[in-house]
Design a protein around this motif. Structure first.
Motif, PDB file in Angstrom:
ATOM      1  N   LEU A 198      -4.834 -25.214 -28.542  1.00  0.00           N
ATOM      2  CA  LEU A 198      -6.199 -24.854 -28.927  1.00  0.00           C
ATOM      3  C   LEU A 198      -7.021 -24.454 -27.708  1.00  0.00           C
ATOM      4  O   LEU A 198      -7.730 -23.437 -27.736  1.00  0.00           O
ATOM      5  CB  LEU A 198      -6.861 -26.020 -29.656  1.00  0.00           C
ATOM      6  CG  LEU A 198      -8.311 -25.787 -30.105  1.00  0.00           C
ATOM      7  CD1 LEU A 198      -8.393 -24.612 -31.073  1.00  0.00           C
ATOM      8  CD2 LEU A 198      -8.891 -27.046 -30.732  1.00  0.00           C
ATOM      9  N   ILE A 199      -6.918 -25.228 -26.627  1.00  0.00           N
ATOM     10  CA  ILE A 199      -7.652 -24.905 -25.400  1.00  0.00           C
ATOM     11  C   ILE A 199      -7.224 -23.538 -24.873  1.00  0.00           C
ATOM     12  O   ILE A 199      -8.052 -22.720 -24.455  1.00  0.00           O
ATOM     13  CB  ILE A 199      -7.418 -25.984 -24.325  1.00  0.00           C
ATOM     14  CG1 ILE A 199      -8.119 -27.289 -24.710  1.00  0.00           C
ATOM     15  CG2 ILE A 199      -7.906 -25.507 -22.965  1.00  0.00           C
ATOM     16  CD1 ILE A 199      -9.608 -27.262 -24.561  1.00  0.00           C
ATOM     17  N   ASN A 200      -5.927 -23.271 -24.878  1.00  0.00           N
ATOM     18  CA  ASN A 200      -5.426 -21.985 -24.373  1.00  0.00           C
ATOM     19  C   ASN A 200      -5.936 -20.810 -25.200  1.00  0.00           C
ATOM     20  O   ASN A 200      -6.170 -19.723 -24.667  1.00  0.00           O
ATOM     21  CB  ASN A 200      -3.896 -21.989 -24.358  1.00  0.00           C
ATOM     22  CG  ASN A 200      -3.327 -22.815 -23.220  1.00  0.00           C
ATOM     23  OD1 ASN A 200      -3.989 -23.023 -22.200  1.00  0.00           O
ATOM     24  ND2 ASN A 200      -2.112 -23.305 -23.387  1.00  0.00           N
ATOM     25  N   ILE A 201      -6.120 -21.023 -26.492  1.00  0.00           N
ATOM     26  CA  ILE A 201      -6.679 -19.964 -27.338  1.00  0.00           C
ATOM     27  C   ILE A 201      -8.166 -19.786 -27.050  1.00  0.00           C
ATOM     28  O   ILE A 201      -8.645 -18.662 -26.854  1.00  0.00           O
ATOM     29  CB  ILE A 201      -6.448 -20.283 -28.829  1.00  0.00           C
ATOM     30  CG1 ILE A 201      -4.957 -20.175 -29.172  1.00  0.00           C
ATOM     31  CG2 ILE A 201      -7.258 -19.333 -29.719  1.00  0.00           C
ATOM     32  CD1 ILE A 201      -4.611 -20.626 -30.580  1.00  0.00           C
ATOM     33  N   LEU A 202      -8.902 -20.888 -26.997  1.00  0.00           N
ATOM     34  CA  LEU A 202     -10.350 -20.803 -26.785  1.00  0.00           C
ATOM     35  C   LEU A 202     -10.701 -20.215 -25.427  1.00  0.00           C
ATOM     36  O   LEU A 202     -11.748 -19.578 -25.276  1.00  0.00           O
ATOM     37  CB  LEU A 202     -10.985 -22.190 -26.930  1.00  0.00           C
ATOM     38  CG  LEU A 202     -10.884 -22.856 -28.308  1.00  0.00           C
ATOM     39  CD1 LEU A 202     -11.580 -24.211 -28.302  1.00  0.00           C
ATOM     40  CD2 LEU A 202     -11.471 -21.965 -29.394  1.00  0.00           C
ATOM     41  N   THR A 203      -9.841 -20.422 -24.433  1.00  0.00           N
ATOM     42  CA  THR A 203     -10.100 -19.875 -23.097  1.00  0.00           C
ATOM     43  C   THR A 203      -9.422 -18.522 -22.889  1.00  0.00           C
ATOM     44  O   THR A 203      -9.330 -18.046 -21.763  1.00  0.00           O
ATOM     45  CB  THR A 203      -9.645 -20.873 -22.016  1.00  0.00           C
ATOM     46  OG1 THR A 203      -8.283 -21.255 -22.247  1.00  0.00           O
ATOM     47  CG2 THR A 203     -10.520 -22.119 -22.034  1.00  0.00           C
ATOM     48  N   THR A 204      -8.934 -17.924 -23.951  1.00  0.00           N
ATOM     49  CA  THR A 204      -8.390 -16.552 -24.013  1.00  0.00           C
ATOM     50  C   THR A 204      -7.056 -16.378 -23.300  1.00  0.00           C
ATOM     51  O   THR A 204      -6.653 -15.253 -23.022  1.00  0.00           O
ATOM     52  CB  THR A 204      -9.394 -15.500 -23.474  1.00  0.00           C
ATOM     53  OG1 THR A 204      -9.458 -15.559 -22.043  1.00  0.00           O
ATOM     54  CG2 THR A 204     -10.791 -15.691 -24.069  1.00  0.00           C
ATOM     55  N   PHE A 205      -6.338 -17.469 -23.022  1.00  0.00           N
ATOM     56  CA  PHE A 205      -5.025 -17.327 -22.384  1.00  0.00           C
ATOM     57  C   PHE A 205      -3.974 -16.833 -23.369  1.00  0.00           C
ATOM     58  O   PHE A 205      -3.056 -16.104 -22.993  1.00  0.00           O
ATOM     59  CB  PHE A 205      -4.581 -18.663 -21.774  1.00  0.00           C
ATOM     60  CG  PHE A 205      -5.261 -18.991 -20.479  1.00  0.00           C
ATOM     61  CD1 PHE A 205      -4.960 -18.305 -19.317  1.00  0.00           C
ATOM     62  CD2 PHE A 205      -6.225 -19.984 -20.423  1.00  0.00           C
ATOM     63  CE1 PHE A 205      -5.592 -18.595 -18.126  1.00  0.00           C
ATOM     64  CE2 PHE A 205      -6.869 -20.292 -19.235  1.00  0.00           C
ATOM     65  CZ  PHE A 205      -6.553 -19.595 -18.083  1.00  0.00           C
ATOM     66  N   ILE A 206      -4.088 -17.265 -24.630  1.00  0.00           N
ATOM     67  CA  ILE A 206      -3.162 -16.797 -25.658  1.00  0.00           C
ATOM     68  C   ILE A 206      -3.958 -16.443 -26.906  1.00  0.00           C
ATOM     69  O   ILE A 206      -5.093 -16.896 -27.087  1.00  0.00           O
ATOM     70  CB  ILE A 206      -2.082 -17.849 -26.009  1.00  0.00           C
ATOM     71  CG1 ILE A 206      -2.720 -19.126 -26.569  1.00  0.00           C
ATOM     72  CG2 ILE A 206      -1.215 -18.156 -24.802  1.00  0.00           C
ATOM     73  CD1 ILE A 206      -1.706 -20.160 -27.047  1.00  0.00           C
ATOM     74  N   LEU A 207      -3.365 -15.624 -27.758  1.00  0.00           N
ATOM     75  CA  LEU A 207      -4.008 -15.228 -29.003  1.00  0.00           C
ATOM     76  C   LEU A 207      -3.487 -16.075 -30.163  1.00  0.00           C
ATOM     77  O   LEU A 207      -2.323 -16.482 -30.165  1.00  0.00           O
ATOM     78  CB  LEU A 207      -3.741 -13.753 -29.296  1.00  0.00           C
ATOM     79  CG  LEU A 207      -4.461 -12.735 -28.409  1.00  0.00           C
ATOM     80  CD1 LEU A 207      -3.945 -11.329 -28.703  1.00  0.00           C
ATOM     81  CD2 LEU A 207      -5.972 -12.806 -28.619  1.00  0.00           C
ATOM     82  N   PRO A 208      -4.319 -16.318 -31.158  1.00  0.00           N
ATOM     83  CA  PRO A 208      -3.847 -17.049 -32.342  1.00  0.00           C
ATOM     84  C   PRO A 208      -3.001 -16.148 -33.226  1.00  0.00           C
ATOM     85  O   PRO A 208      -3.063 -14.915 -33.124  1.00  0.00           O
ATOM     86  CB  PRO A 208      -5.151 -17.443 -33.032  1.00  0.00           C
ATOM     87  CG  PRO A 208      -6.111 -16.353 -32.663  1.00  0.00           C
ATOM     88  CD  PRO A 208      -5.755 -15.965 -31.261  1.00  0.00           C
ATOM     89  N   THR A 209      -2.221 -16.763 -34.094  1.00  0.00           N
ATOM     90  CA  THR A 209      -1.466 -15.998 -35.085  1.00  0.00           C
ATOM     91  C   THR A 209      -2.395 -15.495 -36.182  1.00  0.00           C
ATOM     92  O   THR A 209      -2.268 -14.363 -36.659  1.00  0.00           O
ATOM     93  CB  THR A 209      -0.359 -16.883 -35.692  1.00  0.00           C
ATOM     94  OG1 THR A 209       0.484 -17.367 -34.641  1.00  0.00           O
ATOM     95  CG2 THR A 209       0.479 -16.089 -36.689  1.00  0.00           C
ATOM     96  N   SER A 210      -3.342 -16.341 -36.568  1.00  0.00           N
ATOM     97  CA  SER A 210      -4.334 -15.955 -37.569  1.00  0.00           C
ATOM     98  C   SER A 210      -5.569 -16.822 -37.392  1.00  0.00           C
ATOM     99  O   SER A 210      -5.553 -17.816 -36.671  1.00  0.00           O
ATOM    100  CB  SER A 210      -3.770 -16.110 -38.988  1.00  0.00           C
ATOM    101  OG  SER A 210      -3.427 -17.466 -39.243  1.00  0.00           O
ATOM    102  N   GLY A 211      -6.639 -16.430 -38.070  1.00  0.00           N
ATOM    103  CA  GLY A 211      -7.881 -17.183 -37.978  1.00  0.00           C
ATOM    104  C   GLY A 211      -8.898 -16.496 -37.084  1.00  0.00           C
ATOM    105  O   GLY A 211      -8.605 -15.475 -36.448  1.00  0.00           O
ATOM    106  N   GLU A 212     -10.098 -17.057 -37.039  1.00  0.00           N
ATOM    107  CA  GLU A 212     -11.198 -16.461 -36.288  1.00  0.00           C
ATOM    108  C   GLU A 212     -11.791 -17.466 -35.305  1.00  0.00           C
ATOM    109  O   GLU A 212     -11.912 -18.654 -35.610  1.00  0.00           O
ATOM    110  CB  GLU A 212     -12.301 -15.989 -37.241  1.00  0.00           C
ATOM    111  CG  GLU A 212     -11.887 -14.859 -38.172  1.00  0.00           C
ATOM    112  CD  GLU A 212     -11.636 -13.550 -37.438  1.00  0.00           C
ATOM    113  OE1 GLU A 212     -12.308 -13.319 -36.405  1.00  0.00           O
ATOM    114  OE2 GLU A 212     -10.773 -12.773 -37.892  1.00  0.00           O
ATOM    115  N   VAL A 213     -12.157 -16.959 -34.125  1.00  0.00           N
ATOM    116  CA  VAL A 213     -12.837 -17.765 -33.115  1.00  0.00           C
ATOM    117  C   VAL A 213     -14.047 -16.995 -32.610  1.00  0.00           C
ATOM    118  O   VAL A 213     -13.933 -15.810 -32.260  1.00  0.00           O
ATOM    119  CB  VAL A 213     -11.916 -18.096 -31.920  1.00  0.00           C
ATOM    120  CG1 VAL A 213     -12.703 -18.821 -30.825  1.00  0.00           C
ATOM    121  CG2 VAL A 213     -10.734 -18.934 -32.361  1.00  0.00           C
ATOM    122  N   THR A 214     -15.194 -17.662 -32.585  1.00  0.00           N
ATOM    123  CA  THR A 214     -16.408 -17.078 -32.020  1.00  0.00           C
ATOM    124  C   THR A 214     -16.954 -18.037 -30.972  1.00  0.00           C
ATOM    125  O   THR A 214     -17.125 -19.229 -31.251  1.00  0.00           O
ATOM    126  CB  THR A 214     -17.477 -16.843 -33.105  1.00  0.00           C
ATOM    127  OG1 THR A 214     -16.929 -16.018 -34.136  1.00  0.00           O
ATOM    128  CG2 THR A 214     -18.704 -16.161 -32.514  1.00  0.00           C
TER     129      THR A 214
END
Length: 313
Positions: free
Chosen positions: A46-62
């Motif tokens: 989750l941290i890696n997604i929120l800090t833009t290191f990796i992309l999620p498979t699905s879902g939205e982050v703002t």
């Protein structure tokens, strides 16, 4: 305004492992938000997604109004992340580390100098300016590391287990530093930690996750409402034979689970009066020395263990 909004986030890696599954949470601007979970729960993903290191498979982050998939650079410009291992350069001085970090964010020299002085004063680092960074203790090195992360005026600061490996005095200094960041700089802080008392002390909101999904989210008082079981706290005179004492208590079948911290037992029960009486009777009949027994509100440790199904029993 919400600083972070996560909606139905999922992450499946190429090997088929599902790290996150329909994960949703919100973080209010200016708060300290703690994310808790056992190893393998999905916190790092989750941290890696929120800090833009990796992309999620699905879902939205703002984050701060910016969409992760469409505006990742805008998100990077308004966040900062402190990893578990410090990123300071031991061949530079304290001020040189701060100035170098400022140049990475393309700040001009005047702005870097002013911000560096502000952070040195705010985090009480003046006395360390004349020492070699290589001689810093772990606690001082971590304080410099966090100060460097603040050079760019981030709106959101991610702290990944910032006090791991530090002694209690250094941890307490870091706790005050984190509160200063929130109160003086109005920075939203997203904290992961394995120290539950740390989360309980610092956080406005706590989220407990397991197996890639959030189990519960709210303030400490809101979390307590989900925990209807009263807790009997017993402080023993010694840690000797503590395993045998726990075994005897479990054999009485009135405790739901028991947590041990050094020589203190935390016994979750259905009925506080019955649990108190039976615990007291067992201790006195078996000549087990204790210096305190009381009914108390559940701690974050009790809540965490309940929702993650970890107990001695």
């Amino acid at each position: 305004m919400e600083a972070i909004i996560v909606k139905e986030l999922s992450k499946i890696f190429k090997n088929g492992k599902k790290a996150l599954s329909n994960f949703s949470l919100t973080v209010s601007q200016g708060e300290i938000f703690s994310l808790l979970g056992q190893n393998g729960a999905g916190k790092s993903t989750l941290i890696n997604i929120l800090t833009t290191f990796i992309l999620p498979t699905s879902g939205e982050v703002t984050i701060m109004g910016h969409n992760l998939k469409k505006e990742s650079q805008s998100i990077r410009n308004c966040i900062s992340c402190v990893a578990q291992h410090t990123s300071i350069d031991k061949h530079m001085s304290l001020k040189e580390n701060l100035e170098f970090q400022g140049r990475l964010f393309v700040l001009d020299s005047t702005a870097i100098h002013a911000r560096s002085e502000e952070l040195i004063q705010a985090f009480h680092l003046t006395e360390y300016c004349d020492y070699n960074v290589s001689e810093y203790s772990g606690g001082v090195a971590r304080r410099l590391d966090i100060a460097m992360s603040m050079i760019s005026h981030p709106k959101v600061l991610f702290l990944d287990e910032p006090t791991v490996g530090l002694d209690i005095e250094s941890r307490q200094i870091l706790w005050q530093m984190i509160k200063t960041i929130q109160e003086k700089f109005n920075t939203t802080i997203f904290l992961t930690t394995h120290y539950l008392e740390e989360a309980q002390l610092l956080s406005n909101t706590i989220c407990i996750m397991k197996d890639g999904q959030p189990l519960i989210q709210g303030s400490m008082e809101e979390l307590r409402q989900y925990f209807s079981e009263p807790v009997i706290r017993v402080e023993l005179n010694t840690v000797d034979n503590i395993a045998a004492i726990v075994e005897r208590l479990n054999a009485q079948n009135f405790s739901k689970h028991i947590r041990v911290e050094e020589k203190t037992l935390y016994i979750s029960v259905d009925d506080s009066s019955e649990g108190f009486a039976k615990t007291n009777l067992l201790l006195t009949e078996n000549n087990i020395g204790f210096c305190a027994i009381e009914i108390q509100n559940p701690s974050l440790s009790d809540i965490f263990l309940k929702f993650t199904s970890k107990s001695i029993r």
